[in-house]
Motif scaffolding. Structure first.
Motif, PDB file in Angstrom:
ATOM      1  N   ASP A 113       0.804  -1.225   0.000  1.00  0.00           N
ATOM      2  CA  ASP A 113       0.000   0.000   0.000  1.00  0.00           C
ATOM      3  C   ASP A 113       0.839   1.278   0.000  1.00  0.00           C
ATOM      4  O   ASP A 113       0.284   2.375  -0.071  1.00  0.00           O
ATOM      5  CB  ASP A 113      -0.927   0.005   1.215  1.00  0.00           C
ATOM      6  N   ASP A 114       2.160   1.142   0.061  1.00  0.00           N
ATOM      7  CA  ASP A 114       3.060   2.301   0.081  1.00  0.00           C
ATOM      8  C   ASP A 114       3.334   2.756  -1.347  1.00  0.00           C
ATOM      9  O   ASP A 114       3.960   2.044  -2.134  1.00  0.00           O
ATOM     10  CB  ASP A 114       4.370   1.917   0.784  1.00  0.00           C
ATOM     11  N   THR A 115       2.879   3.949  -1.689  1.00  0.00           N
ATOM     12  CA  THR A 115       3.015   4.445  -3.065  1.00  0.00           C
ATOM     13  C   THR A 115       4.426   4.916  -3.399  1.00  0.00           C
ATOM     14  O   THR A 115       4.752   5.100  -4.574  1.00  0.00           O
ATOM     15  CB  THR A 115       2.053   5.628  -3.304  1.00  0.00           C
ATOM     16  N   GLU A 116       5.276   5.095  -2.401  1.00  0.00           N
ATOM     17  CA  GLU A 116       6.621   5.632  -2.642  1.00  0.00           C
ATOM     18  C   GLU A 116       7.733   4.596  -2.543  1.00  0.00           C
ATOM     19  O   GLU A 116       8.825   4.799  -3.064  1.00  0.00           O
ATOM     20  CB  GLU A 116       6.901   6.768  -1.647  1.00  0.00           C
ATOM     21  N   GLN A 117       7.454   3.470  -1.857  1.00  0.00           N
ATOM     22  CA  GLN A 117       8.517   2.515  -1.581  1.00  0.00           C
ATOM     23  C   GLN A 117       9.058   1.840  -2.842  1.00  0.00           C
ATOM     24  O   GLN A 117      10.244   1.519  -2.921  1.00  0.00           O
ATOM     25  CB  GLN A 117       8.036   1.453  -0.598  1.00  0.00           C
ATOM     26  N   GLY A 118       8.208   1.609  -3.823  1.00  0.00           N
ATOM     27  CA  GLY A 118       8.666   0.968  -5.055  1.00  0.00           C
ATOM     28  C   GLY A 118       9.751   1.768  -5.738  1.00  0.00           C
ATOM     29  O   GLY A 118      10.772   1.217  -6.185  1.00  0.00           O
ATOM     30  N   LYS A 123      15.570   2.962  -6.823  1.00  0.00           N
ATOM     31  CA  LYS A 123      16.698   3.910  -6.741  1.00  0.00           C
ATOM     32  C   LYS A 123      17.923   3.292  -6.087  1.00  0.00           C
ATOM     33  O   LYS A 123      19.050   3.718  -6.340  1.00  0.00           O
ATOM     34  CB  LYS A 123      16.275   5.172  -5.988  1.00  0.00           C
ATOM     35  N   GLU A 124      17.721   2.262  -5.258  1.00  0.00           N
ATOM     36  CA  GLU A 124      18.864   1.576  -4.651  1.00  0.00           C
ATOM     37  C   GLU A 124      19.729   0.881  -5.702  1.00  0.00           C
ATOM     38  O   GLU A 124      20.889   0.559  -5.450  1.00  0.00           O
ATOM     39  CB  GLU A 124      18.379   0.557  -3.618  1.00  0.00           C
ATOM     40  N   TYR A 125      19.155   0.662  -6.864  1.00  0.00           N
ATOM     41  CA  TYR A 125      19.885   0.027  -7.976  1.00  0.00           C
ATOM     42  C   TYR A 125      20.345   1.052  -9.017  1.00  0.00           C
ATOM     43  O   TYR A 125      20.726   0.686 -10.121  1.00  0.00           O
ATOM     44  CB  TYR A 125      19.003  -1.023  -8.646  1.00  0.00           C
ATOM     45  N   TYR A 144       2.066   0.147  -4.499  1.00  0.00           N
ATOM     46  CA  TYR A 144       3.530  -0.018  -4.556  1.00  0.00           C
ATOM     47  C   TYR A 144       4.009  -0.028  -5.997  1.00  0.00           C
ATOM     48  O   TYR A 144       5.039   0.595  -6.332  1.00  0.00           O
ATOM     49  CB  TYR A 144       3.899  -1.324  -3.854  1.00  0.00           C
ATOM     50  N   VAL A 145       3.273  -0.706  -6.854  1.00  0.00           N
ATOM     51  CA  VAL A 145       3.672  -0.850  -8.262  1.00  0.00           C
ATOM     52  C   VAL A 145       3.313   0.404  -9.059  1.00  0.00           C
ATOM     53  O   VAL A 145       4.134   0.922  -9.827  1.00  0.00           O
ATOM     54  CB  VAL A 145       3.002  -2.097  -8.873  1.00  0.00           C
ATOM     55  N   ILE A 146       2.108   0.893  -8.881  1.00  0.00           N
ATOM     56  CA  ILE A 146       1.661   2.069  -9.646  1.00  0.00           C
ATOM     57  C   ILE A 146       2.538   3.283  -9.337  1.00  0.00           C
ATOM     58  O   ILE A 146       2.972   4.000 -10.243  1.00  0.00           O
ATOM     59  CB  ILE A 146       0.187   2.383  -9.336  1.00  0.00           C
ATOM     60  N   GLY A 147       2.821   3.500  -8.061  1.00  0.00           N
ATOM     61  CA  GLY A 147       3.659   4.635  -7.672  1.00  0.00           C
ATOM     62  C   GLY A 147       5.042   4.555  -8.293  1.00  0.00           C
ATOM     63  O   GLY A 147       5.596   5.574  -8.745  1.00  0.00           O
ATOM     64  N   ALA A 148       5.606   3.366  -8.342  1.00  0.00           N
ATOM     65  CA  ALA A 148       6.937   3.184  -8.921  1.00  0.00           C
ATOM     66  C   ALA A 148       6.933   3.504 -10.414  1.00  0.00           C
ATOM     67  O   ALA A 148       7.824   4.185 -10.921  1.00  0.00           O
ATOM     68  CB  ALA A 148       7.429   1.763  -8.679  1.00  0.00           C
ATOM     69  N   LEU A 149       5.906   3.015 -11.121  1.00  0.00           N
ATOM     70  CA  LEU A 149       5.856   3.268 -12.568  1.00  0.00           C
ATOM     71  C   LEU A 149       5.611   4.742 -12.873  1.00  0.00           C
ATOM     72  O   LEU A 149       6.159   5.278 -13.848  1.00  0.00           O
ATOM     73  CB  LEU A 149       4.769   2.397 -13.212  1.00  0.00           C
ATOM     74  N   GLU A 150       4.829   5.395 -12.046  1.00  0.00           N
ATOM     75  CA  GLU A 150       4.623   6.839 -12.245  1.00  0.00           C
ATOM     76  C   GLU A 150       5.944   7.593 -12.120  1.00  0.00           C
ATOM     77  O   GLU A 150       6.240   8.489 -12.940  1.00  0.00           O
ATOM     78  CB  GLU A 150       3.616   7.365 -11.222  1.00  0.00           C
ATOM     79  N   SER A 151       6.751   7.227 -11.140  1.00  0.00           N
ATOM     80  CA  SER A 151       8.057   7.876 -10.967  1.00  0.00           C
ATOM     81  C   SER A 151       9.000   7.532 -12.111  1.00  0.00           C
ATOM     82  O   SER A 151       9.780   8.376 -12.569  1.00  0.00           O
ATOM     83  CB  SER A 151       8.682   7.458  -9.634  1.00  0.00           C
ATOM     84  N   ASN A 155      10.881  10.050 -14.981  1.00  0.00           N
ATOM     85  CA  ASN A 155      12.340  10.036 -15.154  1.00  0.00           C
ATOM     86  C   ASN A 155      12.778   9.367 -16.455  1.00  0.00           C
ATOM     87  O   ASN A 155      13.918   8.925 -16.592  1.00  0.00           O
ATOM     88  CB  ASN A 155      12.982   9.321 -13.959  1.00  0.00           C
ATOM     89  N   ASN A 156      11.854   9.322 -17.421  1.00  0.00           N
ATOM     90  CA  ASN A 156      12.153   8.806 -18.765  1.00  0.00           C
ATOM     91  C   ASN A 156      12.650   7.361 -18.771  1.00  0.00           C
ATOM     92  O   ASN A 156      13.519   6.992 -19.566  1.00  0.00           O
ATOM     93  CB  ASN A 156      13.169   9.716 -19.473  1.00  0.00           C
ATOM     94  N   ILE A 157      12.097   6.564 -17.871  1.00  0.00           N
ATOM     95  CA  ILE A 157      12.443   5.147 -17.810  1.00  0.00           C
ATOM     96  C   ILE A 157      11.277   4.352 -18.412  1.00  0.00           C
ATOM     97  O   ILE A 157      10.123   4.562 -18.053  1.00  0.00           O
ATOM     98  CB  ILE A 157      12.694   4.706 -16.360  1.00  0.00           C
ATOM     99  N   THR A 158      11.571   3.464 -19.334  1.00  0.00           N
ATOM    100  CA  THR A 158      10.549   2.681 -20.022  1.00  0.00           C
ATOM    101  C   THR A 158       9.790   1.790 -19.046  1.00  0.00           C
ATOM    102  O   THR A 158      10.392   1.100 -18.228  1.00  0.00           O
ATOM    103  CB  THR A 158      11.191   1.807 -21.113  1.00  0.00           C
TER     104      THR A 158
END
Length: 273
Positions: A113-118, A123-125, A144-151, A155-158
C-alpha cells in the motif's frame, strides 16, 4: 471504459466444499485451460515490450520486475532463473517485491500500500533511462507498483506491466501494458491461480524471447547455461556430443576444460578446421 475487477468476481462454481476430489481437480483444470487462450490474445502486446527490452539490454540496460505478493514472487522467480539458464549476470534481470526479501516467504502486512517505496527500492539500484521496469499486479491496483511506474515515467524510464484486469489504473500508467483477462478464479479472488499462471507464462515468454534475441540460445540449446549440478553437466556433455559428433569422453573433457558448452564447441571447431 469503466474499470471492473474480473479477478474479484464470483467464481463460476459454487459449493466447492461439497465437490469430490475428482470434480475439484477437473473443474480447476477446465479453468486453467482458459489461461493459454487469454495469453494468445495479447501476444502482440508482449512482442512490443520484448523488442524494447531486447534493445535496452543489448545497450547495457537492465530489466526490473516489480510486484507484491504472488506477483512479486513470480517476478523474482523469473529473474532468478536467467543466470543459470542463459549464463547472464545476476544484475541483468532483477526482481523486487513489496516488503523486501522477507516477503518472498512470508507476507508483509500493508507493504503493497506504500506508493513511494517501489521507487525507493528501484533507486537503490541506480535505476536510469537505459533500464526497463515491468510492474506485475493481477488486480492492476497495487499502490507499490503504480507509484513506482509513475516515478519511472517522470524520469524517462521505459515502463510495462502485466495485469489481469482490463482498464486498470496500472495499465493506464504503463507505457507498454499487457492486460491478460483470465476471468474469475475457481476460488473467488484467489489470483495466485489463473492470474498467477498467466503472469508466469508471460514472464517465461519475455525473458526467453529476449535472451534468444540477445544470442543466448544456439539452435534450440542453452549453450550458456551455468554448470551448477551433475544434471546440467550431463546435459552440457550431450549437447557437445551432438554439436560436434564426438564420443562422451571427448565431450566431457571439453566441457571440463572450458566450463561452457558454447566455448567448448567453438574451441573444438576452430582447432579442427
Amino acid at each position: 471504459m469503466s474499470f471492473k475487477k474480473t479477478t474479484e468476481q464470483d467464481s463460476n462454481y459454487d459449493h466447492l466444499e461439497e465437490m469430490s476430489t475428482s470434480s475439484l481437480l477437473e473443474n480447476i483444470n477446465n479453468e486453467d485451460q482458459k489461461v493459454a487462450l487469454a495469453v494468445k490474445k495479447v501476444l502482440n502486446k508482449i512482442g512490443l515490450l520484448v523488442d524494447i527490452i531486447a534493445e535496452k539490454l543489448a545497450n547495457k540496460g537492465r530489466l526490473f520486475y516489480l510486484g507484491a505478493g504472488t506477483s512479486g514472487r513470480l517476478g523474482i522467480l523469473d529473474a532468478s532463473e536467467c543466470p543459470p539458464t542463459f549464463g547472464v549476470s545476476h544484475d541483468l534481470v532483477i526482481g523486487l517485491i513489496a516488503g523486501g526479501d522477507s516477503a518472498i516467504r512470508k507476507a508483509v502486512e500493508f507493504a503493497e500500500d506504500d506508493t513511494e517505496q517501489g521507487w525507493k527500492d528501484l533507486k537503490e539500484y541506480q535505476i536510469n533511462e537505459q533500464d526497463v521496469v515491468i510492474g506485475i499486479a493481477a488486480s492492476g491496483t497495487t499502490p507499490y507498483v503504480i507509484g513506482a511506474l509513475e516515478s519511472c515515467n517522470k524520469n524517462n524510464i521505459t515502463t510495462g506491466c502485466i495485469t489481469c484486469n482490463e482498464g486498470s489504473p496500472l495499465a493506464q500508467v504503463a507505457q507498454y501494458p499487457i492486460e491478460v483477462v483470465v476471468g474469475p478464479e475457481f476460488v473467488t479472488g484467489s489470483s495466485r491461480m489463473k492470474a498467477g499462471t498467466a503472469q508466469k507464462l508471460i514472464l517465461n515468454m519475455i525473458t526467453t524471447t529476449t535472451m534468444i534475441k540477445l544470442g543466448r540460445v544456439k539452435g534450440n540449446k542453452m549453450v550458456d547455461m551455468q554448470l551448477s549440478n551433475n544434471k546440467l553437466v550431463d546435459r552440457g556433455t550431450r549437447m557437445i556430443m551432438q554439436a560436434l559428433d564426438v564420443d562422451r569422453q571427448t565431450a566431457a573433457n571439453l566441457l571440463k576444460q572450458h566450463q561452457s558448452v558454447r566455448t567448448a564447441v567453438n574451441y573444438y571447431k576452430n582447432a579442427h578446421r
